[in-house]
Design a protein around this motif. Sequence first.
Motif, short mmCIF file in Angstrom:
data_model
loop_
_atom_site.label_atom_id
_atom_site.label_comp_id
_atom_site.label_asym_id
_atom_site.label_seq_id
_atom_site.Cartn_x
_atom_site.Cartn_y
_atom_site.Cartn_z
N PHE A 8 -33.64 12.85 7.18
CA PHE A 8 -32.84 12.41 7.77
C PHE A 8 -31.76 12.35 8.32
N ASP A 9 -31.75 11.26 9.65
CA ASP A 9 -30.26 11.68 11.01
C ASP A 9 -29.07 11.10 9.70
N LEU A 10 -28.17 11.09 10.30
CA LEU A 10 -26.90 10.39 9.31
C LEU A 10 -26.44 9.17 9.60
N ASP A 11 -25.69 9.45 10.86
CA ASP A 11 -25.03 8.53 12.11
C ASP A 11 -25.98 7.87 12.73
N GLY A 12 -26.17 6.77 12.45
CA GLY A 12 -26.85 6.20 12.94
C GLY A 12 -28.72 5.34 12.15
N TYR A 20 -18.45 3.89 13.55
CA TYR A 20 -17.19 4.56 14.08
C TYR A 20 -16.91 5.28 14.90
N HIS A 21 -17.59 5.54 15.14
CA HIS A 21 -17.48 7.05 16.75
C HIS A 21 -17.21 6.41 17.94
N TYR A 22 -17.76 5.33 17.83
CA TYR A 22 -17.84 4.88 19.23
C TYR A 22 -16.28 3.77 19.79
N LEU A 43 -24.92 8.12 24.83
CA LEU A 43 -24.81 10.22 25.30
C LEU A 43 -24.51 11.03 24.34
N LEU A 44 -23.69 10.04 23.46
CA LEU A 44 -22.69 10.97 22.59
C LEU A 44 -24.06 11.24 21.30
N ARG A 45 -24.34 10.41 21.43
CA ARG A 45 -25.32 10.51 19.99
C ARG A 45 -25.66 11.51 19.14
N GLY A 46 -25.92 12.17 18.00
CA GLY A 46 -26.36 13.82 17.67
C GLY A 46 -25.54 14.82 17.86
N VAL A 47 -25.19 14.85 18.88
CA VAL A 47 -24.56 15.52 20.18
C VAL A 47 -23.16 16.15 18.82
N SER A 48 -22.66 17.62 19.04
CA SER A 48 -21.23 17.71 18.66
C SER A 48 -20.52 17.22 19.02
N ARG A 49 -18.55 17.18 18.21
CA ARG A 49 -17.47 16.72 18.37
C ARG A 49 -16.94 17.31 19.96
N LEU A 50 -17.33 18.49 20.41
CA LEU A 50 -16.84 18.88 21.03
C LEU A 50 -17.10 18.51 22.59
N ALA A 51 -18.69 19.06 22.49
CA ALA A 51 -19.60 18.94 24.02
C ALA A 51 -19.64 17.12 23.86
N SER A 52 -19.04 16.44 23.06
CA SER A 52 -19.40 14.38 23.27
C SER A 52 -17.69 14.35 24.04
N LEU A 53 -16.65 15.18 23.72
CA LEU A 53 -15.88 14.94 24.32
C LEU A 53 -15.82 15.60 25.89
N GLY A 113 -29.90 15.91 7.92
CA GLY A 113 -30.12 17.13 8.85
C GLY A 113 -29.08 16.22 9.87
N SER A 114 -27.74 16.42 9.77
CA SER A 114 -26.66 15.88 10.53
C SER A 114 -25.83 16.84 11.08
N SER A 115 -25.43 16.48 12.73
CA SER A 115 -25.02 17.48 13.39
C SER A 115 -22.77 17.64 12.77
N SER A 116 -23.07 16.10 11.97
CA SER A 116 -21.53 15.88 11.77
C SER A 116 -21.07 16.81 11.21
N LYS A 117 -19.58 17.20 10.54
CA LYS A 117 -18.72 18.17 10.45
C LYS A 117 -18.63 17.43 9.05
N ASN A 118 -18.66 15.84 9.36
CA ASN A 118 -18.31 15.34 8.13
C ASN A 118 -18.80 13.93 6.83
N THR A 119 -20.65 15.04 7.12
CA THR A 119 -21.07 15.30 6.60
C THR A 119 -20.92 14.41 4.84
N SER A 144 -26.08 23.00 18.22
CA SER A 144 -26.08 21.25 17.88
C SER A 144 -27.47 20.78 18.77
N LYS A 145 -28.01 19.66 18.13
CA LYS A 145 -28.78 18.86 18.56
C LYS A 145 -28.15 18.70 20.02
N PRO A 146 -29.35 19.18 21.34
CA PRO A 146 -30.83 18.75 20.96
C PRO A 146 -31.41 20.43 20.91
P1 B16 Z 1 -18.71 15.28 13.54
P2 B16 Z 1 -25.25 12.76 13.57
C1 B16 Z 1 -24.23 13.16 14.86
O1 B16 Z 1 -24.81 13.14 14.27
C2 B16 Z 1 -23.13 11.75 15.83
O2 B16 Z 1 -24.11 11.45 15.86
C3 B16 Z 1 -22.34 11.93 17.20
O3 B16 Z 1 -22.30 11.62 17.48
C4 B16 Z 1 -21.16 13.19 16.64
O4 B16 Z 1 -20.45 13.21 17.29
C5 B16 Z 1 -21.47 14.93 15.97
O5 B16 Z 1 -21.79 13.92 14.30
C6 B16 Z 1 -20.81 14.94 15.82
O6 B16 Z 1 -19.70 14.69 13.94
O7 B16 Z 1 -17.14 14.82 14.79
O8 B16 Z 1 -18.54 14.14 12.51
O9 B16 Z 1 -19.07 16.66 13.65
O10 B16 Z 1 -26.44 11.70 14.31
O11 B16 Z 1 -26.10 14.28 13.73
O12 B16 Z 1 -26.04 11.89 12.47
#
Ligand code: B16
Length: 211
Positions: A8-12, A20-22, A43-53, A113-119, A144-146
């Motif tokens: 499972f992906d986590l966020d979303g 909350y990310h939004y 566009l930021l879904r699943g993408v790492s924090r720095l890549a999102s920025l 399976g989440s990109s988030s460091k806050n998992t 990070s994903k993809p």
């Molecule tokens: P963080 P996921 C991803 O989690 C989020 O979808 C993505 O928006 C976020 O930038 C990324 O985690 C990094 O998160 O800042 O908490 O390390 O959807 O892969 O569970």
Amino acid sequence: MRYQGIIFDLDGVICSTDEYHYRAWKALADRLHVPFDRARNNLLRGVSRLASLDIILEKADRSYTKEEKAALAEEKNGLYRRLLADMGPDALSEDVSSTLRALRETDLKLAIGSSSKNTPFILRQIGLEGFFDAVADGNCITHSKPHPEVFLQAAAMLGLPPEQCLVVEDAHAGVEAAAAGGFDCAAMGDAKDDERASWHLNAFSDLLACL
Ligand code: B16
Ligand code: MG
């Protein structure tokens, strides 16, 4: 059963922390006077924090140094973690909670399976610490994903090959990662209609019909 494991992906997917990310990115973007809305947030879904920025700053009228970017990412994470701190087990929807309980009654192995460091923090907040057989997250990957790394790690932790696992995703980047890793994918939310997915879920509990 068609699969031996579910990743499972986590966020979303498990919880609505995508909102909350939004809010955290929006507060930062507003402070910087950079245009940002929910469409760009997708566009930021699943993408790492720095890549999102980097994606957010594409709309900025000046460039930022590596150090400035690191500070901005830290600022956003502080805002985000304050929102997470107020979240509790009731943030888990009844649909997700009852489906996870039903899956736990089967022989399927379950992983995150989440990109988030806050998992780890999120899983603790929603009362799912220790629930999954494996957790692969932003703390243990370099791509990070993809990129499929996080799902390949989760499958390896479960002791299963990709073809025996189903990935559940709400992000196009995540569906792409699953396909690149050789996984079947059940897509929901923003990515529901992604043609690279094998399954298209209207609700999390629709997952039970894919097994
Ligand atoms: P963080 P996921 C991803 O989690 C989020 O979808 C993505 O928006 C976020 O930038 C990324 O985690 C990094 O998160 O800042 O908490 O390390 O959807 O892969 O569970
Ligand atoms: Mg997600």
